[in-house]
Design a protein around this motif. Structure first.
Motif, PDB file in Angstrom:
ATOM      1  N   ARG A 202      -5.282   4.356  -5.296  1.00  0.00           N
ATOM      2  CA  ARG A 202      -5.216   5.822  -5.259  1.00  0.00           C
ATOM      3  C   ARG A 202      -6.599   6.426  -5.475  1.00  0.00           C
ATOM      4  O   ARG A 202      -6.854   7.571  -5.114  1.00  0.00           O
ATOM      5  CB  ARG A 202      -4.220   6.314  -6.303  1.00  0.00           C
TER       6      ARG A 202
ATOM      7  N   ARG B 272      -5.896   1.329  -9.065  1.00  0.00           N
ATOM      8  CA  ARG B 272      -4.514   1.790  -9.077  1.00  0.00           C
ATOM      9  C   ARG B 272      -3.772   1.107 -10.212  1.00  0.00           C
ATOM     10  O   ARG B 272      -4.286   0.159 -10.829  1.00  0.00           O
ATOM     11  CB  ARG B 272      -3.823   1.511  -7.749  1.00  0.00           C
TER      12      ARG B 272
ATOM     13  N   TYR C 153       4.705   1.335  -8.074  1.00  0.00           N
ATOM     14  CA  TYR C 153       4.960   2.274  -6.990  1.00  0.00           C
ATOM     15  C   TYR C 153       5.687   3.507  -7.511  1.00  0.00           C
ATOM     16  O   TYR C 153       6.619   3.411  -8.308  1.00  0.00           O
ATOM     17  CB  TYR C 153       5.799   1.621  -5.891  1.00  0.00           C
TER      18      TYR C 153
ATOM     19  N   ASP D 197       5.059   7.336  -2.963  1.00  0.00           N
ATOM     20  CA  ASP D 197       4.332   6.336  -2.184  1.00  0.00           C
ATOM     21  C   ASP D 197       5.046   6.001  -0.887  1.00  0.00           C
ATOM     22  O   ASP D 197       4.432   5.475   0.056  1.00  0.00           O
ATOM     23  CB  ASP D 197       4.130   5.056  -2.998  1.00  0.00           C
TER      24      ASP D 197
ATOM     25  N   SER E  39       2.169   8.985   3.444  1.00  0.00           N
ATOM     26  CA  SER E  39       1.526   8.590   2.192  1.00  0.00           C
ATOM     27  C   SER E  39       0.350   7.663   2.491  1.00  0.00           C
ATOM     28  O   SER E  39       0.516   6.655   3.190  1.00  0.00           O
ATOM     29  CB  SER E  39       2.515   7.868   1.273  1.00  0.00           C
TER      30      SER E  39
ATOM     31  N   THR F  12      -1.028   5.617   0.542  1.00  0.00           N
ATOM     32  CA  THR F  12      -0.830   4.344  -0.159  1.00  0.00           C
ATOM     33  C   THR F  12      -0.135   3.321   0.722  1.00  0.00           C
ATOM     34  O   THR F  12      -0.405   2.120   0.619  1.00  0.00           O
ATOM     35  CB  THR F  12      -0.012   4.565  -1.437  1.00  0.00           C
ATOM     36  N   THR F  13       0.764   3.781   1.583  1.00  0.00           N
ATOM     37  CA  THR F  13       1.536   2.871   2.447  1.00  0.00           C
ATOM     38  C   THR F  13       1.401   3.294   3.912  1.00  0.00           C
ATOM     39  O   THR F  13       2.380   3.256   4.661  1.00  0.00           O
ATOM     40  CB  THR F  13       3.007   2.848   2.028  1.00  0.00           C
TER      41      THR F  13
END
Length: 369
Positions: free
Chosen positions: A48, A72, A200, A204, A209, A211-212
């Motif tokens: 992040r 993260r 998570y 997320d 997002s 992150t994914t």
């Protein structure tokens, strides 16, 4: 003094992508890890909070090298903790040398003074003896101290035609926006049983997002028993922003490739790509199984494998550490294995994380490396 160190910005995107395309990982299969069409699209998957460090040759303005610092939350001994990632170390061939990496780590340590984390993890290929010698076996006095935690076995499952589902008492369903909160809660609860499992949040798995990136909640397969989630696995295709490109074959693989490609067509698999072409692959990610049950994992892996076959992928990539009881299940598929070592590092007198680790099995989400 001919080099400067700085944090990357969007204006550096083209130069970074060029550096990645020219920095091949040696081995029987020489490959480059590329980031088209925009390097920064993949940064959110590393943490992040992410910083990209650049080394620039001042007289020419050329990009000489890079490394990444991502931070993260991961589960450490079952508790959420901010943990750093150090990786994607690349030095342009004409500037390779220990002193450049040394100065880069000095800049990295200055960034580390922000106190966001005390320790970092990283992975080094078994074939990369130079990096292991510089960073682990014979580090300079101002380098972080690195401790080996586990061997990571990255398996490239050779995808053929879809296979029959395995018998199970579980009900297997695809993820959905309505179940994403339950899936995230399951990952937090049972992920804590693995060392370094990512923490998570519900968001997320929201649309877009970072992150994914590239993953949709519908790409989850979820096992239910008596109405309760008992296992989760996802198919994460990152090809829209991350690519693995074959540059050359060497040794026995160079001579075997034509025979393999002939057999692959008969066998229902995709041939090995020619130099300059991409490997068509995706990751089996978010591996989280209640009580590490290999039967449940086998059922979910078969579903994800069949999804990969339906999408025309050549390989399904997954990473598990050496003592994980799920590893033998994945090995039942024909695969190509790539081994690397997982390290935890920190500067002396700043942390003792390695000594504090309990006996939980380590887990690394290889799709984020």
């Amino acid at each position: 003094m001919e080099f400067s160190f700085e944090l990357a910005t969007e204006k550096d995107d083209a130069a970074i992508r060029q550096l990645l395309a020219s920095s091949a990982m040696p081995g029987r299969l020489t490959i480059t890890f590329e980031r088209e069409p925009n390097y920064f699209w993949g940064c959110g998957t590393m943490g992040r909070f992410c910083q990209v460090i650049l080394a620039r040759h001042k007289p020419s303005g050329e990009l000489a090298g890079m490394m990444c610092r991502g931070i993260r939350q991961h589960f450490v001994n079952g508790q959420p903790q901010e943990l750093g990632y150090i990786g994607q170390i690349r030095i342009a061939p004409k500037y390779q040398g220990l002193w450049l990496l040394s100065r880069g780590l000095a800049f990295f340590r200055a960034l580390h003074a922000d106190g966001r984390t005390l320790a970092y993890y990283g992975a080094i290929s078994d074939e990369n003896r130079v990096a292991r010698g510089i960073l682990v076996e014979h580090p300079r006095h101002h380098f972080p101290v690195a401790y080996r935690v586990a061997h990571i076995h990255t398996l490239g499952l050779i995808v053929r035609r879809p296979q029959p589902p395995l018998p199970s008492a579980c009900d297997v369903q695809r993820g959905s926006p309505e179940t994403s909160g339950d899936i995230a809660a399951f990952l937090r609860h049972h992920g804590a049983a693995k060392q370094f499992f990512p923490v998570y949040a519900d968001e997320d798995f929201g649309r877009d997002s970072p992150t994914t990136r590239g993953f949709a909640v519908q790409d989850f397969v979820v096992a239910y028993h008596q109405g309760q989630i008992v296992g989760v696995l996802g198919l994460w295709d990152q090809s829209s922003f991350k690519q693995t490109v074959v540059q050359a074959y060497s040794g026995w693989l160079r001579w075997v490739r034509p025979l393999y490609n002939l057999g692959a067509r008969i066998w229902g698999a995709r041939p090995l790509p020619a130099p300059g072409q991409r490997l068509h692959s995706a990751y089996a990610s978010f591996i989280c199984i209640a009580n590490n049950d290999p039967i449940i994992f086998g059922v979910l892996l078969r579903h994800v494998y069949n999804q990969a076959a339906e999408r025309g992928l050549a390989h399904l990539l997954l990473g598990l550490t050496e003592h994980d009881p799920l590893l033998p299940v994945a090995r039942e598929y024909a695969n190509i294995t790539y081994r690397s070592q997982l390290f935890i590092g920190y500067w002396q007198n700043e942390s003792s994380l390695y000594e504090q680790l309990d006996e939980r099995i380590p887990y690394v989400e290889i799709a984020t490396l």
